[in-house]
Write an enzyme that holds these catalytic residues in place. Structure first.
Site, short mmCIF file in Angstrom:
data_model
loop_
_atom_site.label_atom_id
_atom_site.label_comp_id
_atom_site.label_asym_id
_atom_site.label_seq_id
_atom_site.Cartn_x
_atom_site.Cartn_y
_atom_site.Cartn_z
N LYS A 13 -3.83 2.80 -21.40
CA LYS A 13 -4.83 3.29 -22.36
C LYS A 13 -6.00 3.99 -21.68
O LYS A 13 -6.34 5.12 -22.01
CB LYS A 13 -5.42 2.14 -23.17
N ARG A 88 -9.45 -4.23 -32.07
CA ARG A 88 -8.43 -5.13 -31.54
C ARG A 88 -8.16 -6.29 -32.49
O ARG A 88 -7.25 -7.09 -32.22
CB ARG A 88 -8.90 -5.71 -30.20
N ARG A 127 -2.73 -3.29 -9.99
CA ARG A 127 -4.17 -3.01 -10.11
C ARG A 127 -4.98 -4.16 -9.52
O ARG A 127 -6.03 -3.94 -8.91
CB ARG A 127 -4.55 -2.79 -11.58
N ARG A 133 -9.89 -6.63 -10.19
CA ARG A 133 -10.57 -6.99 -11.44
C ARG A 133 -10.38 -8.48 -11.69
O ARG A 133 -9.28 -9.00 -11.53
CB ARG A 133 -9.97 -6.16 -12.59
N ARG A 144 -3.70 -12.42 -21.70
CA ARG A 144 -4.10 -11.18 -22.37
C ARG A 144 -2.92 -10.57 -23.16
O ARG A 144 -3.12 -10.02 -24.23
CB ARG A 144 -4.64 -10.17 -21.34
P1 B4P Z 1 -4.64 0.54 -18.60
O1 B4P Z 1 -3.65 0.10 -19.60
O2 B4P Z 1 -5.23 1.90 -18.76
O3 B4P Z 1 -5.63 -0.64 -18.57
P2 B4P Z 1 -6.96 -0.80 -19.37
O4 B4P Z 1 -7.41 0.42 -20.09
O5 B4P Z 1 -7.86 -1.32 -18.37
O6 B4P Z 1 -6.60 -1.79 -20.54
P3 B4P Z 1 -6.84 -3.33 -20.61
O7 B4P Z 1 -6.33 -3.74 -21.95
O8 B4P Z 1 -6.22 -3.95 -19.42
O9 B4P Z 1 -8.39 -3.58 -20.48
P4 B4P Z 1 -9.66 -3.21 -21.35
O10 B4P Z 1 -10.61 -2.59 -20.41
O11 B4P Z 1 -9.33 -2.42 -22.59
O12 B4P Z 1 -4.06 0.63 -17.11
C1 B4P Z 1 -3.45 -0.44 -16.44
C2 B4P Z 1 -2.98 -0.03 -15.05
O13 B4P Z 1 -1.82 0.79 -15.13
C3 B4P Z 1 -3.99 0.78 -14.25
O14 B4P Z 1 -4.05 0.26 -12.95
C4 B4P Z 1 -3.43 2.20 -14.20
O15 B4P Z 1 -3.73 2.88 -13.01
C5 B4P Z 1 -1.94 1.96 -14.30
N1 B4P Z 1 -1.23 3.04 -14.97
C6 B4P Z 1 -1.63 3.74 -16.06
N2 B4P Z 1 -0.71 4.65 -16.40
C7 B4P Z 1 0.33 4.53 -15.51
C8 B4P Z 1 1.60 5.19 -15.35
N3 B4P Z 1 2.03 6.17 -16.17
N4 B4P Z 1 2.40 4.78 -14.34
C9 B4P Z 1 2.02 3.80 -13.50
N5 B4P Z 1 0.83 3.14 -13.59
C10 B4P Z 1 0.00 3.50 -14.59
O16 B4P Z 1 -10.20 -4.64 -21.83
C11 B4P Z 1 -10.57 -5.64 -20.91
C12 B4P Z 1 -11.13 -6.87 -21.65
O17 B4P Z 1 -12.35 -6.52 -22.37
C13 B4P Z 1 -10.25 -7.48 -22.75
O18 B4P Z 1 -9.26 -8.35 -22.22
C14 B4P Z 1 -11.33 -8.21 -23.60
O19 B4P Z 1 -11.72 -9.43 -23.03
C15 B4P Z 1 -12.50 -7.26 -23.58
N6 B4P Z 1 -12.48 -6.34 -24.73
C16 B4P Z 1 -12.30 -4.99 -24.65
N7 B4P Z 1 -12.31 -4.45 -25.89
C17 B4P Z 1 -12.48 -5.48 -26.78
C18 B4P Z 1 -12.55 -5.56 -28.20
N8 B4P Z 1 -12.44 -4.48 -28.98
N9 B4P Z 1 -12.73 -6.77 -28.77
C19 B4P Z 1 -12.86 -7.86 -28.02
N10 B4P Z 1 -12.79 -7.87 -26.66
C20 B4P Z 1 -12.60 -6.69 -26.04
#
Ligand code: B4P
Length: 195
Positions: A13, A88, A127, A133, A144
């Site tokens: 994402k 979410r 990651r 992280r 998660r």
């Molecule tokens: P991503 O999937 O991009 O990870 P993310 O955006 O960090 O999503 P995530 O759900 O983990 O965390 P978020 O910050 O939203 O990438 C994952 C990995 O894959 C990366 O290392 C990337 O380099 C790699 N990758 C991507 N594309 C690739 C490809 N094509 N091939 C290979 N590798 C690839 O949320 C974190 C926390 O914040 C949540 O758990 C929660 O506690 C809180 N939070 C956030 N929003 C919230 C909400 N709306 N309500 C309540 N809590 C919330």
């Protein structure tokens, strides 16, 4: 354009949101990034958020909703935005509906990144090694994924019912996934124009 990007943790994402937003010329707003910035800055919001994030749980809706309402009220969101990681929960869907209705606006499309569970976990473990992280430990990654399945996956049914959902295969290179997303964006644009 007012868009959402959804997908399980590790689906890409954050990676794709930045690319897509720059193609469209709108800000990408990641609630996860805002929380992490607050944690790093040791703000009162960061102290609340950290406790939940480190356990793999969602930050309470009341806290998250107020933060998003403020952010969407900023000037750079007037012409549109791409929300990454929000909503979410069903309560967050209701809040977003209310925010948009208040500004006489509507959502144009929702893109979902679909990826096999094992690939999700592998990406997050990678990651963890590269970025360290605090919510990327094996136990928290597992939690998660469970929280996503329980609380967020039902939102996909809701948006599909509204005719807004575009599901994209998120396997493959970052470039390949961006190409698929850009095609979906074309379909969303066409639907908006035909409205
Ligand atoms: P991503 O999937 O991009 O990870 P993310 O955006 O960090 O999503 P995530 O759900 O983990 O965390 P978020 O910050 O939203 O990438 C994952 C990995 O894959 C990366 O290392 C990337 O380099 C790699 N990758 C991507 N594309 C690739 C490809 N094509 N091939 C290979 N590798 C690839 O949320 C974190 C926390 O914040 C949540 O758990 C929660 O506690 C809180 N939070 C956030 N929003 C919230 C909400 N709306 N309500 C309540 N809590 C919330």
């Amino acid at each position: 354009m007012r868009l959402l990007i959804m997908g399980a943790p590790g689906s890409g994402k954050g990676t794709q949101a930045a690319r897509l937003a720059s193609v469209v010329g709108i800000p990408a707003i990641s609630t996860g990034d805002i929380f992490r910035a607050n944690v790093a800055g040791e703000t009162p919001l960061g102290r609340v958020a950290r406790e939940y994030m480190d356990a793999g749980e969602y930050v309470p809706d009341q806290v998250t909703n107020a933060m998003v309402r403020d952010r969407l009220g900023e000037a750079d969101c007037a012409a549109g935005f791409l929300l990454d990681g929000y909503p979410r929960t069903l309560q967050q869907v209701e809040e977003l509906d209310a925010i948009l209705a208040g500004g006489d606006q509507r959502l144009d499309g929702v893109v979902e990144l679909v990826l096999d569970a094992q690939i999700l976990v592998d990406r997050l473990l990678l990651r963890a090694r590269d970025e360290g992280r605090t919510d990327d430990t094996p136990a928290v990654i597992q939690r998660r994924q469970e929280v996503y399945a329980e609380q967020t996956a039902p939102l996909l049914t809701e948006y599909a019912g509204r005719g807004l959902l575009h599901s994209i295969d998120a396997d493959g290179s970052v470039e390949d996934v961006t190409t698929r997303l850009t095609a979906a964006l074309g379909a969303i644009r066409a639907a908006v124009t035909g409205r």
